[in-house]
Design a protein around this motif. Structure first.
Motif, mmCIF file in Angstrom:
data_model
loop_
_atom_site.group_PDB
_atom_site.id
_atom_site.type_symbol
_atom_site.label_atom_id
_atom_site.label_comp_id
_atom_site.label_asym_id
_atom_site.label_seq_id
_atom_site.Cartn_x
_atom_site.Cartn_y
_atom_site.Cartn_z
ATOM 1 N N ALA A 7 -3.966 -1.136 -2.443
ATOM 2 C CA ALA A 7 -3.719 -2.230 -1.520
ATOM 3 C C ALA A 7 -4.787 -3.313 -1.588
ATOM 4 O O ALA A 7 -5.847 -3.372 -2.158
ATOM 5 C CB ALA A 7 -4.303 -1.613 -0.070
ATOM 6 N N ASP A 8 -4.133 -4.664 -2.179
ATOM 7 C CA ASP A 8 -4.691 -5.769 -2.292
ATOM 8 C C ASP A 8 -4.277 -7.030 -1.772
ATOM 9 O O ASP A 8 -3.187 -7.177 -1.049
ATOM 10 C CB ASP A 8 -4.703 -6.163 -3.800
ATOM 11 C CG ASP A 8 -5.786 -6.610 -4.406
ATOM 12 O OD1 ASP A 8 -6.767 -7.219 -3.654
ATOM 13 O OD2 ASP A 8 -5.730 -6.928 -5.579
ATOM 14 N N TRP A 22 0.603 -3.469 -1.269
ATOM 15 C CA TRP A 22 0.458 -2.099 -1.547
ATOM 16 C C TRP A 22 1.103 -1.705 -2.602
ATOM 17 O O TRP A 22 2.430 -1.859 -2.611
ATOM 18 C CB TRP A 22 0.275 -1.210 -0.066
ATOM 19 C CG TRP A 22 1.600 -1.237 0.523
ATOM 20 C CD1 TRP A 22 1.890 -1.934 1.410
ATOM 21 C CD2 TRP A 22 2.607 -0.286 0.471
ATOM 22 N NE1 TRP A 22 3.164 -1.338 2.038
ATOM 23 C CE2 TRP A 22 3.775 -0.435 1.323
ATOM 24 C CE3 TRP A 22 2.925 0.855 -0.523
ATOM 25 C CZ2 TRP A 22 4.715 0.311 1.402
ATOM 26 C CZ3 TRP A 22 4.039 1.317 -0.687
ATOM 27 C CH2 TRP A 22 5.019 1.320 0.360
ATOM 28 N N TYR A 23 0.745 -0.522 -3.372
ATOM 29 C CA TYR A 23 1.305 0.029 -4.438
ATOM 30 C C TYR A 23 0.948 1.274 -4.829
ATOM 31 O O TYR A 23 0.219 1.858 -4.944
ATOM 32 C CB TYR A 23 1.231 -1.035 -5.937
ATOM 33 C CG TYR A 23 2.134 -0.454 -7.011
ATOM 34 C CD1 TYR A 23 3.155 -1.148 -7.356
ATOM 35 C CD2 TYR A 23 1.423 0.401 -7.691
ATOM 36 C CE1 TYR A 23 3.766 -0.595 -8.610
ATOM 37 C CE2 TYR A 23 2.028 0.965 -9.114
ATOM 38 C CZ TYR A 23 3.284 0.369 -9.277
ATOM 39 O OH TYR A 23 3.906 0.806 -10.463
ATOM 40 N N ALA A 46 -2.726 -5.812 3.684
ATOM 41 C CA ALA A 46 -2.200 -4.656 2.975
ATOM 42 C C ALA A 46 -2.355 -3.447 3.298
ATOM 43 O O ALA A 46 -1.663 -2.430 3.387
ATOM 44 C CB ALA A 46 -2.688 -4.996 1.427
ATOM 45 N N VAL A 47 -3.564 -2.956 3.881
ATOM 46 C CA VAL A 47 -3.913 -1.800 4.348
ATOM 47 C C VAL A 47 -3.214 -1.389 5.672
ATOM 48 O O VAL A 47 -2.598 -0.179 5.676
ATOM 49 C CB VAL A 47 -5.393 -1.609 4.657
ATOM 50 C CG1 VAL A 47 -5.839 -0.326 5.252
ATOM 51 C CG2 VAL A 47 -6.439 -1.766 3.212
ATOM 52 N N LEU A 48 -3.032 -2.440 6.550
ATOM 53 C CA LEU A 48 -2.277 -2.056 7.631
ATOM 54 C C LEU A 48 -0.660 -1.745 7.243
ATOM 55 O O LEU A 48 -0.203 -0.844 7.754
ATOM 56 C CB LEU A 48 -2.548 -3.452 8.816
ATOM 57 C CG LEU A 48 -1.674 -3.357 9.787
ATOM 58 C CD1 LEU A 48 -1.828 -2.074 10.826
ATOM 59 C CD2 LEU A 48 -1.773 -4.732 10.697
ATOM 60 N N GLU A 49 -0.172 -2.588 6.392
ATOM 61 C CA GLU A 49 1.395 -2.251 6.360
ATOM 62 C C GLU A 49 1.517 -0.943 5.500
ATOM 63 O O GLU A 49 2.534 -0.462 5.762
ATOM 64 C CB GLU A 49 1.884 -3.489 5.251
ATOM 65 C CG GLU A 49 1.935 -4.635 5.903
ATOM 66 C CD GLU A 49 2.621 -4.829 7.285
ATOM 67 O OE1 GLU A 49 3.674 -4.148 7.337
ATOM 68 O OE2 GLU A 49 2.273 -5.689 8.284
#
Length: 229
Positions: A7-8, A22-23, A46-49
């Motif tokens: 996540a970035d 996120w990947y 990014a972490v949330l999604e």
């Protein structure tokens, strides 16, 4: 089976046009952003999604981040912030509280661990997430639609042929009873013939969560609701 994902976030100018991503692999990734935000907001979003996307699968999750702020916020500082009413040790309000509260909610009952990786150091997942987050930020800088990615397969519903109803959103301290007949079969089937106006009364905290998600997607709250349907 534990899913490993990176996540970035990225913010041009910090603050400025913001992207998040996120990947997991080329078939499972997502990106978005907002016209204005900070790098930390992008990292958190990014972490949330990622948490939201993988929630239905309910598999153990390893999240690689190059942001110690994100990892420490979630794994070290958040319990104390919650006890103090989301205030830091110096009494000042916690920044990005809305996103952090949403992350806290999404992590309940989940097996989630975090791993710090050095950014721009050749970690494949991190590099892929960084590239997509930066591309999303650049898209918002150009006022263009970013590449949003395929998402997580289990969360992608089949497209509906029926026209999406419009929705008007207004905050409300308490829920009001639905108009008579709103959920009757006749009313539901009528949506197949023509758009139906659906009014949703939300409590302030519900509206805040909706606006947070809409902002991350670069959409209006109404369009964000349509995307969730």
């Amino acid at each position: 089976m534990r899913i490993t994902a990176a996540a970035d976030g990225s913010a041009l100018g910090n603050p400025g046009p913001m992207g998040w991503a996120w990947y997991i692999d080329d078939e499972r990734w997502a990106a978005g952003g907002a016209p204005h935000g900070t790098n930390n907001q992008g990292e958190l979003q990014a972490v949330l999604e990622l948490l939201r996307a993988t929630a239905p699968a309910n598999l153990p999750l390893l999240i690689e981040c190059d942001s110690r702020y994100v990892i420490d916020s979630v794994t070290k500082w958040m319990p104390g912030w919650k006890r103090k009413g989301w205030r830091k040790a110096d009494g000042k309000p916690v920044l990005n509280r809305e996103i952090l509260e949403a992350i806290d909610e999404e992590m309940q009952g989940r097996d989630v661990v975090f791993s710090w990786v050095k950014g721009h150091a050749g970690h494949p997942l991190n590099e892929a997430a960084d590239e997509r987050a930066n591309a999303a930020a650049q898209a918002y800088q150009r006022r263009a639609e970013p590449r949003r990615g395929p998402g997580f397969p289990s969360t992608n519903p089949a497209p509906s042929a029926a026209p999406a109803p419009s929705a008007a959103v207004s905050p409300a301290p308490s829920a009001a009873p639905a108009p008579a007949g709103l959920w009757d079969d006749d009313a539901l089937f009528a949506a197949e013939a023509e758009p139906v106006e659906l009014r949703v009364r939300l409590a302030p905290e519900e509206l805040a969560r909706l606006r947070s998600r809409a902002n991350a997607w670069g959409l209006t709250p109404e369009d964000a609701l349509r995307r969730l349907i």
